[in-house]
Write a protein that holds these residues in place. Structure first.
Motif, PDB file in Angstrom:
ATOM      1  N   UNK A  42      37.388 -73.786 -24.952  1.00  0.00           N
ATOM      2  CA  UNK A  42      37.362 -73.711 -26.414  1.00  0.00           C
ATOM      3  C   UNK A  42      35.934 -73.544 -26.931  1.00  0.00           C
ATOM      4  N   UNK A  43      34.993 -74.240 -26.295  1.00  0.00           N
ATOM      5  CA  UNK A  43      33.596 -74.132 -26.696  1.00  0.00           C
ATOM      6  C   UNK A  43      33.093 -72.704 -26.492  1.00  0.00           C
ATOM      7  N   UNK A  44      33.421 -72.116 -25.349  1.00  0.00           N
ATOM      8  CA  UNK A  44      32.999 -70.740 -25.059  1.00  0.00           C
ATOM      9  C   UNK A  44      33.620 -69.752 -26.038  1.00  0.00           C
ATOM     10  N   UNK A  45      34.914 -69.930 -26.319  1.00  0.00           N
ATOM     11  CA  UNK A  45      35.578 -69.053 -27.281  1.00  0.00           C
ATOM     12  C   UNK A  45      34.943 -69.190 -28.669  1.00  0.00           C
ATOM     13  N   UNK A  46      34.612 -70.429 -29.021  1.00  0.00           N
ATOM     14  CA  UNK A  46      33.976 -70.654 -30.319  1.00  0.00           C
ATOM     15  C   UNK A  46      32.632 -69.964 -30.426  1.00  0.00           C
ATOM     16  N   UNK A  47      31.850 -70.026 -29.346  1.00  0.00           N
ATOM     17  CA  UNK A  47      30.553 -69.358 -29.338  1.00  0.00           C
ATOM     18  C   UNK A  47      30.714 -67.853 -29.514  1.00  0.00           C
ATOM     19  N   UNK A  48      31.696 -67.287 -28.794  1.00  0.00           N
ATOM     20  CA  UNK A  48      31.892 -65.837 -28.852  1.00  0.00           C
ATOM     21  C   UNK A  48      32.423 -65.389 -30.214  1.00  0.00           C
ATOM     22  N   UNK A  49      33.436 -66.086 -30.709  1.00  0.00           N
ATOM     23  CA  UNK A  49      34.062 -65.696 -31.977  1.00  0.00           C
ATOM     24  C   UNK A  49      33.086 -65.846 -33.143  1.00  0.00           C
ATOM     25  N   UNK A  50      32.300 -66.913 -33.133  1.00  0.00           N
ATOM     26  CA  UNK A  50      31.347 -67.149 -34.226  1.00  0.00           C
ATOM     27  C   UNK A  50      30.064 -66.350 -34.067  1.00  0.00           C
ATOM     28  N   UNK A  51      29.941 -65.642 -32.938  1.00  0.00           N
ATOM     29  CA  UNK A  51      28.764 -64.807 -32.644  1.00  0.00           C
ATOM     30  C   UNK A  51      27.489 -65.627 -32.469  1.00  0.00           C
ATOM     31  N   UNK A  52      27.635 -66.862 -32.036  1.00  0.00           N
ATOM     32  CA  UNK A  52      26.460 -67.690 -31.779  1.00  0.00           C
ATOM     33  C   UNK A  52      25.752 -67.305 -30.488  1.00  0.00           C
ATOM     34  N   UNK A  53      26.334 -66.373 -29.745  1.00  0.00           N
ATOM     35  CA  UNK A  53      25.657 -65.834 -28.562  1.00  0.00           C
ATOM     36  C   UNK A  53      24.775 -64.640 -28.935  1.00  0.00           C
TER      37      UNK A  53
END
Length: 279
Positions: free
Chosen positions: A137-148
């Motif tokens: 969930x953390x990884x998906x959140x990073x990707x979806x929110x574009x925090x990467x």
């Protein structure tokens, strides 16, 4: 908008300070720490946000540091994954995923084990699946929110954008959302709830008493190491636009600068800081 210049020194800053001196970054102090109303975390956040804003604004177009710390989008090709780095990233991701296997395969306690040892063994196994889902969930959140995406970090930290209309509030929205969820969660942790709640828990739902427990930092010391460490982290974060969570995501995705420069430099910084602390 320009891309970050390859600068291993800023990567070393992140490793030197994130865990060894400041003991946390945007997630640890900014979301978890503030949610439990920790003065130590508040101090840390103020320190790294101040230096992060200062250096990101200083790197913006028209500022004196810009030519030394940013490069044009024409060079974007060398920042993208290649077949070679994707292969290495896949291996790294596989090794990280495989790290959970020993927990599943852990042998049951011997026949003469105490009840406490048996409970600890069962609780340790119960931690693994929730931890895996949390990581997903953390990884998906990073990707979806574009925090990467480093430009999202620069867009927020560069306060000159408030004047010319280019300021990006994405980071504030993501941290605010995470902080709200974390605060609500802490209302069910006994001793950390700000609001009276008859349903507080003594241990996580995935574990069972008497050995199950929440692992929450208890360090309340606000000292020079904390402030200097977090200020230095802010410098590296404001220049490179990365902290460990997004960096792990990008490394596994095969981004060359992160995989071959950020992480090695991060470990060098961690090693140097550990030596400094023990000296």
């Amino acid at each position: 908008m320009k891309l970050p210049l390859d600068n291993s020194l800023t990567y070393i800053f992140s490793g030197f300070t994130t865990f060894k001196l400041g003991n946390g970054c945007t997630t640890g102090h900014g979301i978890c720490g503030l949610a439990r109303r920790s003065p130590r975390s508040l101090t840390a956040v103020l320190a790294f946000m101040t230096t992060g804003i200062f250096v990101a604004t200083g790197c913006s177009a028209g500022c004196p540091f810009n030519p030394y710390l940013r490069e044009n989008y024409e060079s974007v090709a060398k920042h993208l994954p290649t077949d070679f780095t994707i292969g290495i990233g896949t291996v790294v991701a596989s090794l990280a995923a495989g790290a959970a296997m020993p927990g599943f395969l852990r042998k049951a306690p011997h026949q003469n084990a105490t009840e406490t040892e048996k409970h600890e063994h069962d609780n340790n196994k119960r931690k693994i699946v929730p931890a895996i889902f949390s990581a997903v969930f953390f990884s998906l959140g990073l990707a979806i929110s574009q925090m990467t995406t480093s430009s999202k970090i620069y867009g927020f930290l560069n306060v000159k954008g408030l004047k010319n209309g280019t300021w990006d509030p994405t980071l504030a929205c993501v941290v605010g959302g995470g902080l709200a969820v974390s605060f609500i969660s802490y209302q069910f942790v006994n001793g950390l709830n700000a609001l009276k709640n008859s349903k507080v828990l003594e241990c996580p739902l995935s574990q069972k008493p008497p050995t199950g427990q929440f692992n929450v930092p208890t360090n309340k010391v606000i000292d020079r190491k904390l402030i200097i460490g977090e200020a230095m982290f802010g410098l590296g974060w404001g220049i490179a636009g990365l902290c460990p969570g997004p960096a792990m995501f990008l490394a596994c995705a095969g981004y060359p600068n992160v995989l071959l420069k950020w992480w090695p430099s991060f470990f060098i910084g961690s090693f140097l800081a550990e030596k400094l602390k023990s000296s």
